[in-house]
Design an enzyme around this catalytic site. Sequence first.
Site, short mmCIF file in Angstrom:
data_model
loop_
_atom_site.label_atom_id
_atom_site.label_comp_id
_atom_site.label_asym_id
_atom_site.label_seq_id
_atom_site.Cartn_x
_atom_site.Cartn_y
_atom_site.Cartn_z
CD GLU A 217 -19.34 -2.47 8.95
OE1 GLU A 217 -19.64 -3.78 8.81
OE2 GLU A 217 -18.67 -2.09 8.59
CE LYS B 165 -4.50 0.95 2.43
NZ LYS B 165 -4.99 0.84 3.05
NE ARG C 81 -22.30 -4.03 4.78
CZ ARG C 81 -21.15 -4.06 4.31
NH1 ARG C 81 -20.12 -4.46 4.80
NH2 ARG C 81 -20.44 -3.91 2.77
#
Lengths: 629, 629
Positions: free
Chosen positions: B364, B280, B392
């Site tokens: 979640e 990344k 969610r």
Amino acid sequence: MGNLLDKIQFPADIKKFSIAELETLAQEIRERLILTLSKTGGHLGPNLGVVELTLAMHYIFDTPADRFVFDVSHQAYVHKLLTGRRDRFDTIRQPGGLNGFMLRTESEHDSYGAGHAGTALSAALGMAVARDLAGGKEHVIALAGDAAFTNGISFEALNNISDQTRRLILVLNDNEWSIDRNVGAIARYLHKIVTNEHVTHLHESAARLLERFGGKTAVNVVRRAEEAAKGLLWPSVFFEEFGLTYYGPLDGHNIGLLIETFKFLKQQDKPVILHAITQKGRGFQPALDKQKKFHGLGPYDPETGDTKPAGQRTYSEVFAETLVKLATENEKVVAITAAMPNGTALDLFRPHHPKKYFDVGIAEEHAVIFAAGMATRGYKPFCAIYSTFLQRAFDPLVHDVCLQNLPVVFCMDRGGLSGDDGATHHGLFDISYMRGIPNITHMVPKDEDELADMLYTAMLHDGPAAVRYPRGTGPGTAVKSHPVALPIGKAEVIRDGDEIAILGLGALLPMAEELADRLLEQGHSAAVINPRFVKPLDRELLASYAARVTAIVTFEDHVLMGGFGSAVLEALNEMNFDLPVIRIGWPDRFIEHGKVEQLRARYGISVEAAMEKLAPYLKRRTAKRLVAR
Amino acid sequence: MGNLLDKIQFPADIKKFSIAELETLAQEIRERLILTLSKTGGHLGPNLGVVELTLAMHYIFDTPADRFVFDVSHQAYVHKLLTGRRDRFDTIRQPGGLNGFMLRTESEHDSYGAGHAGTALSAALGMAVARDLAGGKEHVIALAGDAAFTNGISFEALNNISDQTRRLILVLNDNEWSIDRNVGAIARYLHKIVTNEHVTHLHESAARLLERFGGKTAVNVVRRAEEAAKGLLWPSVFFEEFGLTYYGPLDGHNIGLLIETFKFLKQQDKPVILHAITQKGRGFQPALDKQKKFHGLGPYDPETGDTKPAGQRTYSEVFAETLVKLATENEKVVAITAAMPNGTALDLFRPHHPKKYFDVGIAEEHAVIFAAGMATRGYKPFCAIYSTFLQRAFDPLVHDVCLQNLPVVFCMDRGGLSGDDGATHHGLFDISYMRGIPNITHMVPKDEDELADMLYTAMLHDGPAAVRYPRGTGPGTAVKSHPVALPIGKAEVIRDGDEIAILGLGALLPMAEELADRLLEQGHSAAVINPRFVKPLDRELLASYAARVTAIVTFEDHVLMGGFGSAVLEALNEMNFDLPVIRIGWPDRFIEHGKVEQLRARYGISVEAAMEKLAPYLKRRTAKRLVAR
């Protein structure tokens, strides 16, 4: 019969029993279950499958100090029988009686309520972490069926367990069935373990070992059984990758073996999973022969298992039959269920269109996103998911379907009060959670024929659509040979009138009609309207009545807060109408289980309640008239 | 710079490039990303990580015929650069410009929009099944980060893939980070594979092999590279248990190797997973040094990566600082995040209370049920989840928390329009999806200090509570040294008045004040009310104003349908008040990305809009006054 069972008030009472007595007790419990449920109905098969597991758990652990978390918890009847509720067991699922699921307000032995699948591991992990933080010593035991592992939440929990606690006992109750036969890779994986010859051999020799030493002193038994338990250790790469030590597979009906294994597991200082093989419906041949039927059902003959012949077709059946027709004439129509082919009646669809039928497991979120993916390629997926279970897929509904304006159809069975199952299964929120979402069309049919029309309308509509229909049967209206398309956003005037306009949504249209009859008897003219569309609402029609009537009445089988009546208020507000609106629907509280008619009466979902609220406006009108005359 | 990149209009343009040219192109793309995003802001780190992956995918596959599904799709910038949007790339995340995520309406190359994690596998499987049913030949490739596998939906999809299709390519883009470092068993498992010495060896020798043969003719390269790809095969029990053939791990920045591997995978007649290791922030040292910061950010210096010093504290920071205080004085307070410690600012909480801090991954649902489990044991969990992501966990919120009336606190960051991220991240629905649920208390603070008070109030309240606060900074009100408890369900009168009552919810209270000022300028007396509680609504105060004012105005940063104004309408209806209510909020459509102020103006969330709607009632009042005089 009932000699041992009737001595039990609390779990401590079984701890002095011998294995032989426990086996007798298991038999008595089975008889009690079969007999009681033949009158009350309920989840017979699952409970017959966990008699020994539940006995062994209560034999080794001590509730309420130790915490049992049962996934879905429809298999908690045996637990209820053992925890101070034996006397009231014949009230199960009856109005005012015991709930069919675990309920924290019902007993301190019910650590955690449930009703939807896949939550046990997460809740149990929360309890284990709380214990660790507080420096407690209690045990937390989660019992979950193999079907729970088709649900993503179980995996989210598995992914966290070994990082967060060193003590948690997971019992995988594996009967290869949840409600229907399980689907997917996990089910196949478990089956592979269970049918492995080496495992079978180990399993049998361990059982023999325990049988041989079962009669000796406790010390001996523990030592030998620990060896037996260790001998059963069969490294399961799958669960071990998640940091859980795997034990099993084990005969889930061998109570002695279960007891010794739990004794062993209780002493482990690491998260463990016990894989127990059980037989759904064990001890009742009709339930073994018809697993699906006896998962959960109404009253039956306790000898033969026979149930009363089905009468009128249910909404679910009309849905499935209609979908068979639609899929026959439109190759793009496919059907998706999240492990409820029986409940949604999609098992009637499957033989007609096997390639266009998808059972994805108890995976509502995946079901809806999978549907969205198909919709991007020109397919027209019908997702048959109960109103209460669609709550699971709320974000996919918003984010994947409505935001992308994809033509997925939500077939929301059990929309409205569900009755016997209680608060976990009532479908009372779908209007409020869905109405705020742009692009969705929300329909509610007045009868079976209109359900067919709405499914057809949804098929033709190029956008997300939801159709909400109640549990069980409707008025019994004959279904036309071919459905017709309804104009989107147009209500139906059932009868005209000019003093009061009554909107009766779906199953409550008959109440609207009855109210109109009563008003007529008193000399008041009332229009009856079948709204058909919660969204988009027929504003034009609403405006035409608002301009001429004294008051509007709305009936809905949904909570009032954010419901259909609220949509009417918003529309009137935006169109600048000021007139009394009487809204009849469910109050802002969770509704207990019971008979639909009784609960409606109790909470004011009735013609009487509407009449009472309407009275002041009727008087005023009458007064005006008198003046006018 | 930009020589090759500027030649590319569509993906076909890169197919004639040599490996060396592709490597140059990768460099040019990185420079373009770093420079452009230094002005626009955006997800720099993730996109720098997938440059070679995206190039290789477009080199081998043909969009739009072939379908790319990117999980979350914040890493789709490179894809956008290659698919006809290079000219407009500097408009990314700008008003009227390109969206920061994939968007079906933006390009036919964007097969599937996203913004929430974990959906790619399900959507891709839907597309693959649709292709199989239709007899199509196209390829479906899902690209998902390792973090997607902390989310249950990915597992629900995995559980179905091998049953439902024989052709699906999954690319696991593994950088061991999503937004923060990943948590849990899966992350550890992947790490184990990556750091395995044997794997590293295979990987290196394969890379050398390819390097050696890279310059030869295509035929040679294909043959050798296939061998290399096969050599890389490292059976991953985990994924193989799900029926996916595993290839990897592979250097995700070796474009030649990636191309040859995709060539090989394209020919497989079975579902496959390619495990690519990427970095990344690759190619930009500041982004490598500060992974979290460069996941997604505003403008920065393209040389140094420096950003403007943070000004005023954000709502998120005030939330975290307050929670540190609360957890210090109350041992039962714990904090839970679903992989957003940075976004929710809980990374500020962690060092103070490491044992009371839980990052559960992008999970979640589990987060909320885990919280419910802790709450049953006397803990007071604060779940910090953005308003849009809490969608969610809607079912756990209903079924586990509210139904059991457990004291879990939902800290809904990004409540209201989120701005640059667009429709996938706006938090415009939480009132409508939550208000219908019994037992919940829903609060919205007017400023930072009131946020602290509300968190404290929630801590003391014995039941579920939600606090909604906006993205970014508020008015900058100083936070008291210790918060005070607010009376539940009581609004605050900011100023009194007797012609108009204006309710300004949360961030829109200043609009209410401005409207009152304008009215005063025109000689109308307006009360300004800070509602504080959406639920329970302060009916008493509402009634007192309804009884004496001409009209009520509501402002909310939420959709009007089912929102705060709708709650006011319901309350007035139930209390039998008939007076004009002007509701200002978002219309019934998904709102695009852009600057908050501009979007508010565009959609009539403004004082002007309120004045216009109010005008007819003001005139009437003025007229009456004239008469009265």
